[in-house]
Enzyme design. Structure first.
Site, PDB file in Angstrom:
ATOM      1  N   LYS A   1     -31.691  35.730  36.887  1.00 15.55           N
ATOM      2  CA  LYS A   1     -31.402  36.641  35.524  1.00 15.55           C
ATOM      3  C   LYS A   1     -32.278  37.245  35.108  1.00 15.55           C
ATOM      4  O   LYS A   1     -32.247  38.167  34.282  1.00 15.55           O
ATOM      5  CB  LYS A   1     -30.665  35.351  34.683  1.00 15.55           C
ATOM      6  CG  LYS A   1     -29.280  34.873  35.097  1.00 15.55           C
ATOM      7  CD  LYS A   1     -28.510  34.152  34.192  1.00 15.55           C
ATOM      8  CE  LYS A   1     -26.990  33.891  34.557  1.00 15.55           C
ATOM      9  NZ  LYS A   1     -26.523  33.334  33.669  1.00 15.55           N
TER      10      LYS A   1
ATOM     11  N   LYS B   1     -22.380  37.087  45.635  1.00 13.56           N
ATOM     12  CA  LYS B   1     -21.434  36.186  44.763  1.00 13.56           C
ATOM     13  C   LYS B   1     -20.535  37.200  43.986  1.00 13.56           C
ATOM     14  O   LYS B   1     -20.994  37.939  43.389  1.00 13.56           O
ATOM     15  CB  LYS B   1     -22.134  35.226  44.024  1.00 13.56           C
ATOM     16  CG  LYS B   1     -21.499  33.838  43.716  1.00 13.56           C
ATOM     17  CD  LYS B   1     -22.501  33.161  42.620  1.00 13.56           C
ATOM     18  CE  LYS B   1     -22.934  33.858  41.453  1.00 13.56           C
ATOM     19  NZ  LYS B   1     -23.725  32.913  40.564  1.00 13.56           N
TER      20      LYS B   1
ATOM     21  N   LYS C   1     -19.344  37.930  36.901  1.00 14.67           N
ATOM     22  CA  LYS C   1     -18.806  38.459  35.908  1.00 14.67           C
ATOM     23  C   LYS C   1     -19.703  39.674  35.674  1.00 14.67           C
ATOM     24  O   LYS C   1     -19.299  40.765  34.947  1.00 14.67           O
ATOM     25  CB  LYS C   1     -19.041  37.709  34.659  1.00 14.67           C
ATOM     26  CG  LYS C   1     -18.092  36.428  34.730  1.00 14.67           C
ATOM     27  CD  LYS C   1     -18.444  35.549  33.618  1.00 14.67           C
ATOM     28  CE  LYS C   1     -17.740  34.253  33.725  1.00 14.67           C
ATOM     29  NZ  LYS C   1     -18.106  33.115  32.914  1.00 14.67           N
TER      30      LYS C   1
HETATM   31  P1  TYM Z   1     -20.386  29.702  34.812  1.00 19.31           P
HETATM   32  O1  TYM Z   1     -19.678  29.959  33.412  1.00 19.31           O
HETATM   33  O2  TYM Z   1     -21.309  30.748  35.411  1.00 19.31           O
HETATM   34  O3  TYM Z   1     -19.275  29.492  35.780  1.00 19.31           O
HETATM   35  C1  TYM Z   1     -18.233  28.557  35.617  1.00 19.31           C
HETATM   36  C2  TYM Z   1     -17.799  27.953  36.564  1.00 19.31           C
HETATM   37  O4  TYM Z   1     -17.670  28.840  37.830  1.00 19.31           O
HETATM   38  C3  TYM Z   1     -18.068  28.571  38.947  1.00 19.31           C
HETATM   39  N1  TYM Z   1     -18.373  29.863  39.683  1.00 19.31           N
HETATM   40  C4  TYM Z   1     -18.070  30.137  40.986  1.00 19.31           C
HETATM   41  N2  TYM Z   1     -17.481  29.435  42.079  1.00 19.31           N
HETATM   42  C5  TYM Z   1     -17.396  29.872  42.894  1.00 19.31           C
HETATM   43  N3  TYM Z   1     -17.353  31.267  43.442  1.00 19.31           N
HETATM   44  C6  TYM Z   1     -18.029  32.012  42.525  1.00 19.31           C
HETATM   45  N4  TYM Z   1     -18.340  33.268  42.985  1.00 19.31           N
HETATM   46  C7  TYM Z   1     -18.369  31.564  41.013  1.00 19.31           C
HETATM   47  N5  TYM Z   1     -18.899  31.937  40.030  1.00 19.31           N
HETATM   48  C8  TYM Z   1     -18.681  30.939  39.200  1.00 19.31           C
HETATM   49  C9  TYM Z   1     -19.419  28.077  38.542  1.00 19.31           C
HETATM   50  O5  TYM Z   1     -20.093  27.341  39.719  1.00 19.31           O
HETATM   51  C10 TYM Z   1     -19.272  27.103  37.388  1.00 19.31           C
HETATM   52  O6  TYM Z   1     -18.770  25.744  38.050  1.00 19.31           O
HETATM   53  N6  TYM Z   1     -24.203  26.526  33.893  1.00 19.31           N
HETATM   54  C11 TYM Z   1     -22.634  26.915  34.018  1.00 19.31           C
HETATM   55  C12 TYM Z   1     -22.047  26.289  32.713  1.00 19.31           C
HETATM   56  C13 TYM Z   1     -22.094  24.619  32.443  1.00 19.31           C
HETATM   57  C14 TYM Z   1     -21.835  23.794  32.942  1.00 19.31           C
HETATM   58  C15 TYM Z   1     -22.589  22.751  32.031  1.00 19.31           C
HETATM   59  C16 TYM Z   1     -21.412  23.302  34.116  1.00 19.31           C
HETATM   60  C17 TYM Z   1     -22.810  24.491  31.123  1.00 19.31           C
HETATM   61  N7  TYM Z   1     -23.151  23.226  31.070  1.00 19.31           N
HETATM   62  C18 TYM Z   1     -22.631  21.499  32.349  1.00 19.31           C
HETATM   63  C19 TYM Z   1     -21.269  22.013  34.495  1.00 19.31           C
HETATM   64  C20 TYM Z   1     -21.588  20.954  33.685  1.00 19.31           C
HETATM   65  C21 TYM Z   1     -22.387  28.257  34.184  1.00 19.31           C
HETATM   66  O7  TYM Z   1     -22.941  29.080  33.835  1.00 19.31           O
HETATM   67  O8  TYM Z   1     -21.125  28.505  34.748  1.00 19.31           O
END
Ligand code: TYM
Length: 344
Positions: free
Chosen positions: A114, A206, A209
């Site tokens: 990032k 991957k 967004k």
């Molecule tokens: P975020 O917002 O990027 O994504 C949310 C969830 O979607 C999953 N994900 C995917 N799974 C499969 N294939 C993909 N291409 C894909 N893109 C995204 C992510 O793995 C995630 O589960 N850091 C985290 C948010 C967070 C969090 C937490 C998660 C903050 N605090 C505590 C668990 C526990 C994030 O940026 O997810």
């Protein structure tokens, strides 16, 4: 010590939710609610680690909430809220900033991706992001965390932080009557055929967004025409589908579409190949379009209906935040005693 089993997970309100977020995470959130107490959080504090337009942040926060509800999470039985309404997340994150080591955070691949080449210009929040993530989970002493594959390294860091806190303060933890360890080591739940959904344009990237081309992803609010068009245009190779999983190994685009089909149909990839092995992609893509429209169409429609009712969405968030805070405040009280902070 045994801990009460509790699921926690979070989703950032940045941009549009896509099929990866759904299959890797949100669809699995709903599946866990019969067997666990679940807390699902819209992580707006995480979102601002990179610049967010304020009106767009509020819109996206309500949209992620709508997605949670549309996917079937029951906000009365479980907890849905946005992170900034429970100040204890930030409070515990500060303590964890002082527990985690620079070296640990320096190894985080997501920060490197990032921040890119312009590391000096990245926010301090973006660097410390995994500490806040550990605080999210541990302020509820969460034991199980359903996430996609890309969050695995962050989860490992959460475990390291929990372990170091337990070690550093072990005498105080015991002296205050909390037993041997205060925090559980949270377990990642990374399972199913779609833990890493890839871009529809490039099987080595991957689905995300932030990818500029909208054809790289299926958004949860896409209508049937958009879903069909994106799947038909998805990159493939000229060979027919293999009959066995081994045949997918050197073919990332084929592997991705088969994984998506399997996850949407809730069957193993082997079963999809047993049905479509030897078929041309045109046949397989038609079947995938039909399945995706059946599964995602009603979900997108329900999300759109819910976002038109912000009063309801905001009431779900406020109610969830107040129930979440009751748990979080209890943890912070204990953490303050353990660390040696004088309380009122
Ligand atoms: P975020 O917002 O990027 O994504 C949310 C969830 O979607 C999953 N994900 C995917 N799974 C499969 N294939 C993909 N291409 C894909 N893109 C995204 C992510 O793995 C995630 O589960 N850091 C985290 C948010 C967070 C969090 C937490 C998660 C903050 N605090 C505590 C668990 C526990 C994030 O940026 O997810």
């Amino acid at each position: 010590m045994t801990f009460k089993e509790r699921v926690f997970s979070g989703v950032q309100p940045t941009g549009n939710l896509h099929l990866g977020n759904y299959l890797g995470a949100i669809a699995r959130f709903a599946a866990l609610q019969d067997n666990y107490d679940c807390i699902y959080c819209v992580v707006d504090l995480h979102a601002i680690t990179v610049w967010q337009d304020p009106a767009e942040l509020a819109r996206a926060t309500r949209e992620v909430t709508a997605a949670f509800i549309a996917c079937g999470i029951d906000p009365k039985k479980h907890i849905i809220f946005n992170q900034s309404q429970v100040a204890e997340h930030a409070e515990l994150a500060w303590v964890f900033n002082c527990v985690a080591r620079m070296g640990w955070l320096n190894r985080m691949t997501q920060f490197k991706e990032k921040a890119g080449k312009d590391r000096e210009n990245a926010s301090v929040g973006l660097f410390a992001y995994p500490n806040l993530m550990a605080a999210d989970i541990l302020v509820y002493r969460g034991t199980h965390v359903p996430v996609g594959e890309d969050q695995k390294q962050h989860l490992e860091l959460s475990r390291d932080i929990a372990q170091k806190f337990n070690n550093d303060f072990s005498a105080s933890i015991k002296a205050h009557g909390f037993g041997e360890t205060f925090f559980p080591l949270p377990e990642p739940l990374i399972a199913g055929p779609a833990t890493r959904v890839m871009s529809l344009r490039d099987g080595s990237k991957k689905m995300s967004k932030s990818e500029p081309s909208d054809y790289s992803r299926i958004n949860l609010t896409d209508d049937a025409d958009a879903i069909a068009q994106k799947i038909r245009k998805a990159k493939t190779d000229p060979e027919p589908l293999p009959s066995e999983e081994k045949g997918l190994e050197p073919r990332p685009e084929a592997d991705n579409l088969v994984g998506i089909y399997a996850a949407l149909a809730a069957v193993p990839k082997a079963q999809v190949l047993a049905e479509f092995g030897g078929a041309q992609f045109s046949t397989f893509k038609s079947a995938l379009v039909d399945l995706a429209v059946v599964k995602l169409g009603p979900l997108g429609a329900e999300m759109k209906r819910l976002v038109h009712d912000p009063v309801y969405i905001d009431s779900v968030l406020a109610d969830g935040a107040s129930r979440a805070q009751t748990i979080a405040a209890d943890t912070m009280k204990a953490v303050k005693d353990i660390v040696g902070f004088i309380r009122r």
